[in-house]
Design a protein around this motif. Structure first.
Motif, PDB file in Angstrom:
ATOM      1  N   THR A  81      22.232  12.959  31.332  1.00  0.00           N
ATOM      2  CA  THR A  81      22.975  11.456  31.531  1.00  0.00           C
ATOM      3  C   THR A  81      22.229  10.177  32.068  1.00  0.00           C
ATOM      4  O   THR A  81      23.043   9.263  31.732  1.00  0.00           O
ATOM      5  N   ILE A 106      22.252   9.588  28.559  1.00  0.00           N
ATOM      6  CA  ILE A 106      23.366   8.451  27.703  1.00  0.00           C
ATOM      7  C   ILE A 106      23.683   7.584  28.532  1.00  0.00           C
ATOM      8  O   ILE A 106      23.559   6.159  27.638  1.00  0.00           O
ATOM      9  N   LEU A 107      22.774   7.227  28.981  1.00  0.00           N
ATOM     10  CA  LEU A 107      22.963   6.039  30.406  1.00  0.00           C
ATOM     11  C   LEU A 107      22.291   4.601  30.085  1.00  0.00           C
ATOM     12  O   LEU A 107      22.743   3.830  29.480  1.00  0.00           O
ATOM     13  N   ALA A 138      23.623   4.030  25.926  1.00  0.00           N
ATOM     14  CA  ALA A 138      24.694   3.247  25.940  1.00  0.00           C
ATOM     15  C   ALA A 138      24.830   1.975  26.632  1.00  0.00           C
ATOM     16  O   ALA A 138      24.928   0.792  26.137  1.00  0.00           O
ATOM     17  N   PHE A 159      27.124   3.009  18.374  1.00  0.00           N
ATOM     18  CA  PHE A 159      28.706   3.271  19.386  1.00  0.00           C
ATOM     19  C   PHE A 159      29.551   2.160  19.050  1.00  0.00           C
ATOM     20  O   PHE A 159      30.492   2.101  19.363  1.00  0.00           O
ATOM     21  N   MET A 201      31.634   4.776  17.057  1.00  0.00           N
ATOM     22  CA  MET A 201      32.081   5.330  18.206  1.00  0.00           C
ATOM     23  C   MET A 201      32.889   4.891  18.699  1.00  0.00           C
ATOM     24  O   MET A 201      33.942   6.029  19.044  1.00  0.00           O
ATOM     25  N   ILE A 202      33.082   4.410  19.868  1.00  0.00           N
ATOM     26  CA  ILE A 202      34.350   3.438  19.924  1.00  0.00           C
ATOM     27  C   ILE A 202      35.417   3.431  19.409  1.00  0.00           C
ATOM     28  O   ILE A 202      36.350   3.648  19.781  1.00  0.00           O
ATOM     29  N   PRO A 260      37.893   4.947  28.573  1.00  0.00           N
ATOM     30  CA  PRO A 260      36.898   5.010  28.858  1.00  0.00           C
ATOM     31  C   PRO A 260      36.623   6.443  29.367  1.00  0.00           C
ATOM     32  O   PRO A 260      34.880   6.900  29.308  1.00  0.00           O
ATOM     33  N   PHE A 261      37.162   6.764  29.902  1.00  0.00           N
ATOM     34  CA  PHE A 261      37.163   8.607  30.203  1.00  0.00           C
ATOM     35  C   PHE A 261      37.083   9.285  28.553  1.00  0.00           C
ATOM     36  O   PHE A 261      36.702  10.578  28.610  1.00  0.00           O
ATOM     37  N   LEU A 309      35.749   8.381  25.712  1.00  0.00           N
ATOM     38  CA  LEU A 309      34.292   7.912  25.428  1.00  0.00           C
ATOM     39  C   LEU A 309      33.572   8.528  25.618  1.00  0.00           C
ATOM     40  O   LEU A 309      32.616   9.040  25.367  1.00  0.00           O
ATOM     41  N   SER A 310      33.189   8.614  27.346  1.00  0.00           N
ATOM     42  CA  SER A 310      32.980   8.892  28.057  1.00  0.00           C
ATOM     43  C   SER A 310      32.471  11.121  27.525  1.00  0.00           C
ATOM     44  O   SER A 310      31.366  11.084  27.530  1.00  0.00           O
ATOM     45  N   ALA A 311      33.879  11.296  28.129  1.00  0.00           N
ATOM     46  CA  ALA A 311      33.793  12.687  27.721  1.00  0.00           C
ATOM     47  C   ALA A 311      33.452  13.080  26.418  1.00  0.00           C
ATOM     48  O   ALA A 311      32.200  13.770  26.391  1.00  0.00           O
ATOM     49  N   LEU A 330      30.866  11.423  24.562  1.00  0.00           N
ATOM     50  CA  LEU A 330      29.198  11.344  24.221  1.00  0.00           C
ATOM     51  C   LEU A 330      28.637  12.364  25.432  1.00  0.00           C
ATOM     52  O   LEU A 330      27.653  12.906  24.651  1.00  0.00           O
ATOM     53  N   PHE A 331      29.525  12.168  26.328  1.00  0.00           N
ATOM     54  CA  PHE A 331      28.089  13.870  27.305  1.00  0.00           C
ATOM     55  C   PHE A 331      28.832  14.719  26.420  1.00  0.00           C
ATOM     56  O   PHE A 331      27.665  15.430  26.624  1.00  0.00           O
ATOM     57  N   PHE A 377      29.419  13.810  36.569  1.00  0.00           N
ATOM     58  CA  PHE A 377      30.471  13.164  35.389  1.00  0.00           C
ATOM     59  C   PHE A 377      31.332  12.163  35.921  1.00  0.00           C
ATOM     60  O   PHE A 377      31.660  10.350  34.518  1.00  0.00           O
ATOM     61  N   VAL A 399      31.248   8.282  34.659  1.00  0.00           N
ATOM     62  CA  VAL A 399      32.501   7.926  33.349  1.00  0.00           C
ATOM     63  C   VAL A 399      32.535   5.878  34.318  1.00  0.00           C
ATOM     64  O   VAL A 399      32.804   4.931  33.371  1.00  0.00           O
ATOM     65  N   LEU A 421      29.426   3.718  32.771  1.00  0.00           N
ATOM     66  CA  LEU A 421      30.324   3.609  31.674  1.00  0.00           C
ATOM     67  C   LEU A 421      30.852   2.414  31.762  1.00  0.00           C
ATOM     68  O   LEU A 421      30.877   1.849  30.237  1.00  0.00           O
ATOM     69  N   TRP A 440      31.059   0.324  28.450  1.00  0.00           N
ATOM     70  CA  TRP A 440      32.853   0.207  27.217  1.00  0.00           C
ATOM     71  C   TRP A 440      32.959  -0.761  27.117  1.00  0.00           C
ATOM     72  O   TRP A 440      33.578  -1.552  26.208  1.00  0.00           O
TER      73      TRP A 440
END
Lengths: 304, 173
Positions: A92, A95-96, A99, A123, A126-127, A149-150, A152-154, A156-157, B28, B32, B35, B40
């Protein structure tokens, strides 16, 4: 490649003077101690399952603190950090870091009127990929923005978590069923919080003859849970499987107690490793795409 | 260790662990939200703006092209008109030049004719006067010559008779 094979051959001849591998001590676990013969492959499962120690052998082992379990009703919940939890936080953080670094230029200049940096470009790619190839076609033009957002985050995570298993001292937390279950739980909740009327109608009033309702409704209700379950198991099994195969190939050296096995098992492990690179990317994509599909099925309004 | 032991025993692969699920779930969701807020949203916003700007640029370029074509057509028309006008001007200039030339020629000819006529009349006049003068001179010469002739002739007997006759005739009358 040829030079690599040659090196392996040479190394094995040098080591051939003492072709016996020192046998591993079986883990002092009660259940495993009885099975001494299989103890040589212990490290495989030890590498894959969660634990309260992080191995940085030969540099040492970090023993994680044990917190008092929290009592909720009759349940005891142990929230003390485990190996996978620590890597979860590390991922995490990573990623932070990535990002927020990538986005810093965009926060300063919101018009996008500049040449993106290397990481910014990455990025952006990816986006745009998730937006145009997953979110828009799976969820639809009207709703996709809410779930982007969900997704994208999923993506990347899962991607970072998968890849962490391929670097030395790293491990992929997506090879833990609990982690994938939690991710699938987020998808499940997203689907059912944002589901439209037609989603429930599809479950409880399907377009079939009335006589089939006793069969269809339970099947549909079961389907509500099998979808995220499949999501969790698919990711977990793929990640665990690859690691198991690599570790087994390496483990063969120790099980058969001969360095000559390395001639075959190391190239094979390397091959699986390269395959894993592909699988990591594909599974991150598949997880995101299926989440998108399930969300899309839930939010669309038209009958089908 | 056989396969069921691998997955089913305590610490096995499929061992449920509520703590892990809890931490992943919380982390998580936090991820989200962070981010979404800080990564995003700005990037997507910038991407959309950029796309809109590029679309607009394309539209503008197309419009400019159309405008340029329109101006070009106008320009062509102006050029055509101008050349037509120039043609007309050249033609009229040539016409007037020809007219002037003809006029000039005509006038010159007239003048020349007049001059010739004047010269002719003058020549005639001069010739006439010369003829007259010549005639008078000739008369004088002839008279003088005749006088001389007559003078000599009178010495003769015949002439004496003639004159005597004439005098007789005159006195007879």
């Amino acid at each position: 490649m040829i030079r690599g094979v040659f090196t392996v051959v040479l190394l094995s001849f040098i080591l051939a003077g003492s072709p016996r591998v020192a046998s591993c001590e079986p883990a002092p676990s009660d259940t495993l101690a009885a099975e001494k013969k299989e103890g040589k492959a212990d490290f495989i499962i030890h590498h894959i399952v969660d634990g309260d120690k992080i191995d940085f052998e030969p540099f040492g082992t970090v023993v994680l603190p044990k917190w008092k379990p929290i009592q909720i009703g009759s349940f005891q919940v142990d929230l003390s950090p485990t190996k996978h939890t620590v890597f979860l936080w590390f991922n995490t953080f990573l990623i932070l870091l990535l990002a927020l670094t990538a986005a810093s230029a965009y926060r300063k200049n919101s018009s996008g009127n500049f040449v993106p940096s290397a990481i910014g470009n990455l990025f952006e790619i990816m986006i745009e990929f998730i937006r145009d190839d997953i979110a828009k076609p799976m969820i639809g033009e009207h709703h996709y923005k809410k779930f982007l957002p969900f997704l994208l985050s999923a993506f990347l995570f899962v991607l970072i978590s998968n890849f962490m298993g391929l670097i030395p001292f790293g491990l992929s937390i997506t090879g833990n069923i609990n982690v994938t279950a939690a991710l699938a739980l987020v998808t499940f909740l997203t689907v059912h919080i944002y589901s439209g009327k037609s989603y429930w109608k599809h479950i409880f009033l399907p377009h079939v003859p009335l006589g089939l309702y006793p069969i269809m409704i339970p099947v549909e209700i079961l389907g509500m849970f099998t979808k995220p379950f499949a999501l969790a198991v698919r990711l977990f099994a793929n990640m665990t499987g690859g690691h198991l195969v690599i570790l087994t190939f390496i483990g063969l050296i120790f099980i058969l107690e001969s360095y000559y096995v390395a001639l075959l098992s190391v190239p094979l492990a390397l091959f699986i490793y390269l395959l894993e690179l592909l699988v990591c990317l594909i599974q991150a994509y598949v997880f995101t795409m299926l989440s998108g599909v399930f969300i899309g099925m839930a939010v669309q309004n038209e009958e089908h | 260790m056989n396969i069921p032991a691998l997955i089913l025993l305590e610490g096995g692969l499929l061992d449920p662990h509520v703590g892990t699920i809890f931490w992943v779930f919380v982390t998580f969701l936090l991820l989200v939200f962070i981010l979404q807020r800080f990564a995003w949203k700005p990037i997507i916003h910038a991407l959309e703006e950029r796309q809109a700007r590029i679309d607009e640029s394309f539209k503008k370029a197309e419009e400019s092209n159309k405008e340029a074509a329109r101006i070009m057509a106008q320009f062509d028309q102006i050029v055509a008109e101008a050349s037509e006008k120039a043609d007309v001007i050249v033609r009229s200039a040539r016409d007037s030049a020809e007219k002037i030339k003809a006029e000039t020629l005509h006038k010159t000819k007239e003048e020349a004719d007049k001059l010739i006529a004047t010269a002719k009349s003058e020549i005639d006049q001069q010739r006439n006067s010369m003829v007259l003068e010549l005639r008078q001179e000739m008369v004088g010469i002839i008279i003088s010559v005749a006088g001389k002739v007559i003078e000599t002739n009178l010495n003769d007997e015949k002439n004496r008779t003639l004159v005597n006759n004439a005098i007789q005739n005159l006195s007879g009358k």
